[in-house]
Scaffold this motif. Structure first.
Motif, mmCIF file in Angstrom:
data_model
loop_
_atom_site.group_PDB
_atom_site.id
_atom_site.type_symbol
_atom_site.label_atom_id
_atom_site.label_comp_id
_atom_site.label_asym_id
_atom_site.label_seq_id
_atom_site.Cartn_x
_atom_site.Cartn_y
_atom_site.Cartn_z
ATOM 1 N N ASP A 112 11.064 13.681 -14.897
ATOM 2 C CA ASP A 112 10.349 13.794 -13.621
ATOM 3 C C ASP A 112 10.667 12.587 -12.735
ATOM 4 O OD1 ASP A 112 9.140 16.163 -14.390
ATOM 5 O OD2 ASP A 112 7.501 15.115 -15.392
ATOM 6 N N LEU A 113 10.748 12.844 -11.431
ATOM 7 C CA LEU A 113 11.025 11.785 -10.454
ATOM 8 C C LEU A 113 10.186 12.042 -9.215
ATOM 9 C CD1 LEU A 113 13.138 9.352 -9.801
ATOM 10 C CD2 LEU A 113 14.252 11.059 -8.384
ATOM 11 N N GLN A 114 9.649 10.981 -8.636
ATOM 12 C CA GLN A 114 8.861 11.098 -7.408
ATOM 13 C C GLN A 114 9.204 9.945 -6.484
ATOM 14 O OE1 GLN A 114 4.607 10.686 -7.899
ATOM 15 N NE2 GLN A 114 4.156 11.964 -6.131
ATOM 16 N N THR A 115 9.228 10.225 -5.194
ATOM 17 C CA THR A 115 9.483 9.176 -4.206
ATOM 18 C C THR A 115 8.186 8.827 -3.497
ATOM 19 O OG1 THR A 115 10.177 10.901 -2.655
ATOM 20 C CG2 THR A 115 11.907 9.686 -3.798
ATOM 21 N N LEU A 116 7.946 7.537 -3.312
ATOM 22 C CA LEU A 116 6.763 7.028 -2.633
ATOM 23 C C LEU A 116 7.193 6.139 -1.481
ATOM 24 C CD1 LEU A 116 4.743 5.838 -5.779
ATOM 25 C CD2 LEU A 116 4.565 8.053 -4.651
ATOM 26 N N LYS A 117 6.297 5.960 -0.532
ATOM 27 C CA LYS A 117 6.559 5.060 0.586
ATOM 28 C C LYS A 117 5.604 3.880 0.468
ATOM 29 C CE LYS A 117 6.549 4.970 5.666
ATOM 30 N NZ LYS A 117 6.218 5.750 6.870
ATOM 31 N N LEU A 118 6.155 2.689 0.322
ATOM 32 C CA LEU A 118 5.358 1.468 0.185
ATOM 33 C C LEU A 118 5.357 0.718 1.509
ATOM 34 C CD1 LEU A 118 3.829 -0.262 -2.011
ATOM 35 C CD2 LEU A 118 5.909 -1.637 -2.128
ATOM 36 N N ILE A 173 9.183 0.611 2.704
ATOM 37 C CA ILE A 173 10.391 0.808 1.912
ATOM 38 C C ILE A 173 10.174 1.987 0.977
ATOM 39 C CG2 ILE A 173 9.697 -0.785 0.064
ATOM 40 C CD1 ILE A 173 12.664 -1.687 -0.055
ATOM 41 N N LEU A 174 11.240 2.683 0.674
ATOM 42 C CA LEU A 174 11.196 3.809 -0.252
ATOM 43 C C LEU A 174 11.101 3.297 -1.682
ATOM 44 C CD1 LEU A 174 11.687 6.948 -0.670
ATOM 45 C CD2 LEU A 174 14.076 6.337 -0.993
ATOM 46 N N MET A 175 10.307 3.992 -2.509
ATOM 47 C CA MET A 175 10.210 3.667 -3.932
ATOM 48 C C MET A 175 10.443 4.940 -4.741
ATOM 49 S SD MET A 175 7.007 1.114 -4.626
ATOM 50 C CE MET A 175 5.901 2.491 -4.745
ATOM 51 N N THR A 176 10.985 4.798 -5.931
ATOM 52 C CA THR A 176 11.080 5.928 -6.855
ATOM 53 C C THR A 176 10.373 5.564 -8.149
ATOM 54 O OG1 THR A 176 13.188 5.171 -7.825
ATOM 55 C CG2 THR A 176 13.319 6.629 -5.902
ATOM 56 N N VAL A 177 9.604 6.518 -8.671
ATOM 57 C CA VAL A 177 8.968 6.367 -9.984
ATOM 58 C C VAL A 177 9.409 7.542 -10.843
ATOM 59 C CG1 VAL A 177 6.972 5.076 -9.156
ATOM 60 C CG2 VAL A 177 6.894 7.564 -9.168
ATOM 61 N N ILE A 237 0.854 -1.183 0.000
ATOM 62 C CA ILE A 237 0.000 0.000 0.000
ATOM 63 C C ILE A 237 0.893 1.237 0.000
ATOM 64 C CG2 ILE A 237 -1.798 1.273 1.226
ATOM 65 C CD1 ILE A 237 -2.616 -1.298 2.569
ATOM 66 N N VAL A 238 0.610 2.171 -0.878
ATOM 67 C CA VAL A 238 1.348 3.438 -0.894
ATOM 68 C C VAL A 238 0.782 4.313 0.217
ATOM 69 C CG1 VAL A 238 1.883 5.508 -2.219
ATOM 70 C CG2 VAL A 238 1.829 3.294 -3.358
ATOM 71 N N THR A 239 1.601 4.618 1.209
ATOM 72 C CA THR A 239 1.133 5.398 2.354
ATOM 73 C C THR A 239 1.587 6.851 2.310
ATOM 74 O OG1 THR A 239 3.060 4.712 3.653
ATOM 75 C CG2 THR A 239 1.060 3.388 3.857
ATOM 76 N N ALA A 240 2.548 7.188 1.463
ATOM 77 C CA ALA A 240 3.025 8.576 1.398
ATOM 78 C C ALA A 240 3.584 8.838 0.015
ATOM 79 C CB ALA A 240 4.093 8.835 2.464
ATOM 80 N N ALA A 241 3.455 10.078 -0.414
ATOM 81 C CA ALA A 241 3.971 10.487 -1.730
ATOM 82 C C ALA A 241 4.605 11.861 -1.610
ATOM 83 C CB ALA A 241 2.844 10.508 -2.767
ATOM 84 N N SER A 242 5.821 12.002 -2.118
ATOM 85 C CA SER A 242 6.511 13.295 -2.059
ATOM 86 C C SER A 242 6.104 14.154 -3.255
ATOM 87 C CB SER A 242 8.027 13.079 -2.072
ATOM 88 O OG SER A 242 8.444 12.668 -3.368
ATOM 89 N N LYS A 243 6.539 15.387 -3.242
ATOM 90 C CA LYS A 243 6.308 16.253 -4.391
ATOM 91 C C LYS A 243 7.206 15.798 -5.548
ATOM 92 C CE LYS A 243 5.304 20.308 -1.547
ATOM 93 N NZ LYS A 243 5.764 21.674 -1.155
ATOM 94 N N PRO A 244 6.721 15.906 -6.793
ATOM 95 C CA PRO A 244 7.579 15.534 -7.935
ATOM 96 C C PRO A 244 8.818 16.420 -8.016
ATOM 97 C CG PRO A 244 5.274 15.691 -8.598
ATOM 98 C CD PRO A 244 5.362 16.248 -7.208
#
Length: 740
Positions: free
Chosen positions: A232-238, A254-258, A161-168
């Motif tokens: 563009d790059l964004q970091t998410l928290k899974l 865990i940290l994710m990057t898209v 589950i993605v619980t957090a999303a940073s600004k692009p």
């Protein structure tokens, strides 16, 4: 959050150094390129063809199955099953193989589009194609918890589950740098993910100089942003799914990057399955040690190369075999299927048939509807169980949390407003990001809240919007957004005194705000009745449950099969049927609603109140509609009939309407023993308070307790005398005035 600390990725791209590994069974880059081209030609034949009309408009959208815009979706299972050597190459060396696959796909598209162009048409400039991987079958570790050091630099498929999303952010792919002294320029290629590029310390423009540093000095280079290339790059928290977390363990994340086209597509609370490269970034370690040793401590993260959003109401897209479907439809066609489903709800609990029926309605749910103006009407059913302790309220919550496809269990005392809804957190770089709470994580599922009455009032207020509008609005730290929380709420609470008191009014027993009560579709008053025969039956049932805990394996396996069947049937009904009200059912509901409103007003007058404690409003009318739809869904019927409405009204009457009418009435019956106790207390009270005089309630209770009387019984007697008009409470209910 430490996971959002960004640094440099340390790895070596060996594919640029030599072609192949020199090991038997390992393919070369040239062979891999040929395999990829052959695979794409087979799987994407004519998919790169662009319509002339689209090209005239400069568009590159939906040009075939699997490719949309600048994305090409490729099933990793096709690659893994195509060739064993290619599968090993992709799984073990995704950093080299996936850019190669993308390069081959872009070259193929260019060839096919060039062949399609007319002689006098120069053609439109095509954007860079991004290959996104998904997988129709599992491979590698199945959760964040199973990731180990052996999987570093490998391709993995991880659900969560993605619980957090940073600004692009904008990540440089190629940086143009210029020497500030001699104006010599260089182009540096940046590593993917969180990787960067190593700046040269000296300018090498003057090749004749021995060191090249005499003319330009040390660190002379600066970046030219307008000549650099960015993506563009964004970091998410899974985070692990709640159902995957072992009992007593904290959920891992865990940290994710898209990057590129995947940026901004995933909101917190979304359940996904990510295909990614398990990478590492420098960090961690003991800060007291020499920083030169810290390079050995690497923090893992996922560099995502493809994301699949999971279907509503299930862990993954539900797939049912023809045999299962036939079995489910045969089960739904039985005339007593609703009663059979009710018996499957918490079978270890004795009695409480109507509560079991309500929990079944909550699990199946009604139909979510979108109105013409774009707003939504919820289909999820909320249920409140309020009453005495030891009446199996928490057991119902535990059963629902284990049976629902998506569920989160929490306790009111240990839950805050931020923990239930969402919060804004500042990371180590000073940036704010959103982190979803329990109601966001349980989107399309059930939230079970135990000890609901122990929550602070301000925390309960925070879930008002989530329970009715099914959204969570955030306006903090410059972040204004809205998260989805399409969840059913099953809550359990105790009265303020700990036990439900028949001699108190409904308002005194249900010490919850009207605003929160109106959001519950069904409210059950659960009482621990004193009845010898019933107590004997309950004792037999409880002892039978304990004895059956050591039953034969065959019986246990049969129960496990029935439980699995019920879960699959629940998923099937939620996925396949969205019932709607029929015209006759709607007409019968209108007259019944008017009658319910009148009954509520009559109950309020009986309790000497202007309005009922549990208001009967349009929300309750919609509640009956949702319950009717859940009955239709249990039978796999697309239309709600009058029979469904009658059953829903009956359930609503024995739950919420009984709660509305609860309190001191003439119908309250007392046993001979209770009457004798009440008369004894009444005599003591009349002896201590003269007609027309006023005494302190606290002082009177203390005196009677000293002579051996129960404080609860004293309170009951005072309430009874107040209802009879013999006494009244004055001065903020702290003093008792005797009238007659």
């Amino acid at each position: 959050m430490a996971g959002f600390d960004e640094g440099r990725v340390y790895y070596q791209d060996y594919g640029e150094v030599f072609d192949g590994y020199g090991e038997p069974g390992v393919i070369t880059r040239g062979q891999a390129r040929q395999f990829f081209e052959d695979l794409l030609r087979r799987k994407t034949k004519d998919l790169f063809q662009i319509n002339q009309e689209d090209r005239n408009r400069g568009l590159d959208a939906t040009i075939g199955e699997g490719i949309t815009g600048d994305q090409l979706k490729v099933d990793a299972a096709d690659i893994l099953s195509y060739n064993a050597e290619l599968a090993k190459y992709v799984l073990e060396n995704p950093t080299e193989s996936l850019p190669l696959l993308e390069e081959v796909a872009n070259n193929l598209r260019k060839k096919q589009t060039h062949n399609q162009e007319d002689e006098d048409d120069e053609g439109a400039e095509l954007p860079e194609l991004q290959v996104l991987l998904y997988s129709s079958r599992r491979f590698g570790p199945q959760s964040i918890r199973e990731l180990t050091s052996e999987h570093v630099s490998r391709l993995v498929r991880i659900p969560g589950i993605v619980t957090a999303a940073s600004k692009p952010k904008h990540k440089a792919t190629h940086m143009t740098i210029i020497c500030s002294k001699c104006k010599n320029t260089k182009v540096l290629t940046c590593k993917p993910g969180l990787g960067g590029a190593q700046f040269p310390r000296y300018c090498d423009a003057n090749a004749e100089a021995e060191l090249g540093a005499e003319n330009c000095g040390q660190d002379p280079f600066v970046v030219l942003p307008h000549k650099s290339r960015f993506s563009d790059l964004q970091t998410l928290k899974l985070q692990e799914r709640p159902e995957d977390v072992p009992t007593g363990e904290l959920p891992r994340n865990i940290l994710m990057t898209v990057d590129r086209s995947m940026v901004g597509t995933i909101a917190p609370g979304t359940r996904i399955t990510a295909v990614a490269i398990y990478s590492t970034v420098q960090g961690g370690g003991d800060k007291k040690r020499d920083t030169r040793d810290a390079v050995a401590i690497q923090v893992p993260y996922l560099r995502v190369v493809g994301i699949e959003e999971e279907a509503e109401g299930a862990h993954s897209t539900p797939i049912f075999t023809a045999q299962e479907e036939a079995e489910f439809r045969e089960y739904a066609s039985r005339p007593n299927v609703i009663d059979l489903i009710q018996k499957r709800i918490a079978p270890q609990i004795f009695g409480a048939e109507r509560i079991k029926e309500a929990v079944a309605c909550l699990l199946f749910g009604g139909s979510r509807k979108q109105l013409p103006d774009g707003t939504w009407r919820r289909g999820d059913i909320n249920v409140l169980l309020l009453g005495d302790p030891s009446t199996a309220k928490s057991q119902f919550l535990k059963f629902a949390s284990k049976t629902a496809p998506i569920a989160v269990y929490t306790s009111g005392k240990g839950s805050s407003a931020a923990g239930l809804t969402a919060t804004v957190i500042r990371d180590s770089h000073g940036e704010f990001y959103l982190e979803g709470g329990a109601m966001v994580l349980a989107d399309n599922g059930v939230v079970c809240i135990d000890e609901f009455d122990k929550m602070r009032p301000e925390d309960r207020v925070a879930i008002h919007e989530a329970m009715e509008q099914q959204t969570i609005s955030i306006a903090k730290a410059g972040i204004t957004t809205m998260l989805k929380s399409r969840t059913s709420v099953l809550a359990a609470a105790n009265p303020p005194s700990g036990r439900y008191d028949d001699l108190k009014s409904a308002g005194e027993n249900i010490e919850l705000q009207t605003t929160i009560l109106s959001r519950f579709d069904l409210i059950f008053i659960v009482k621990d009745e004193r009845n010898a025969d019933r107590d004997r039956d309950i004792a037999k049932h409880v002892l039978e449950v304990h004895r059956a805990a050591t039953q034969r394996r065959e019986v246990a396996e049969e129960e496990a099969r029935e439980e699995a069947f019920f879960k699959r049937y629940l998923e099937f009904c939620r996925a396949r049927v969205a019932p709607r009200l029929s015209e006759p059912a709607a007409d019968s509901l209108i007259s019944q609603y008017v009658e319910l409103r009148e009954q509520a007003r009559a109950a309020a007058r009986e309790n000497e109140s202007d309005t009922p404690v549990v208001p009967i409003t349009v929300r309750q009318l919609e509640a009956v509609v949702r319950i009717s739809e859940s009955y239709a869904r249990m039978q796999l019927q697309p239309t709600v009939t009058e029979a469904h409405v009658r059953r829903a009204l009956d359930l609503f009457t024995v739950s919420t309407m009984d709660a509305v009418k609860s309190g001191v009435t003439e119908a309250v019956a007392f046993t001979e023993e209770q009457r004798a106790e009440l008369h004894a207390v009444e005599a003591q009270i009349r002896r201590r308070i003269a007609i027309g005089s006023t005494v302190s309630e606290r002082k009177l209770k203390d005196e009677l307790v000293r002579v051996g009387m129960s404080e609860m019984l004293i309170g009951r007697c005072l309430h009874y005398l107040q209802q009879q008009g013999d006494v009244e409470l004055v001065r903020g209910r702290r003093m008792i005035h005797r009238i007659r």
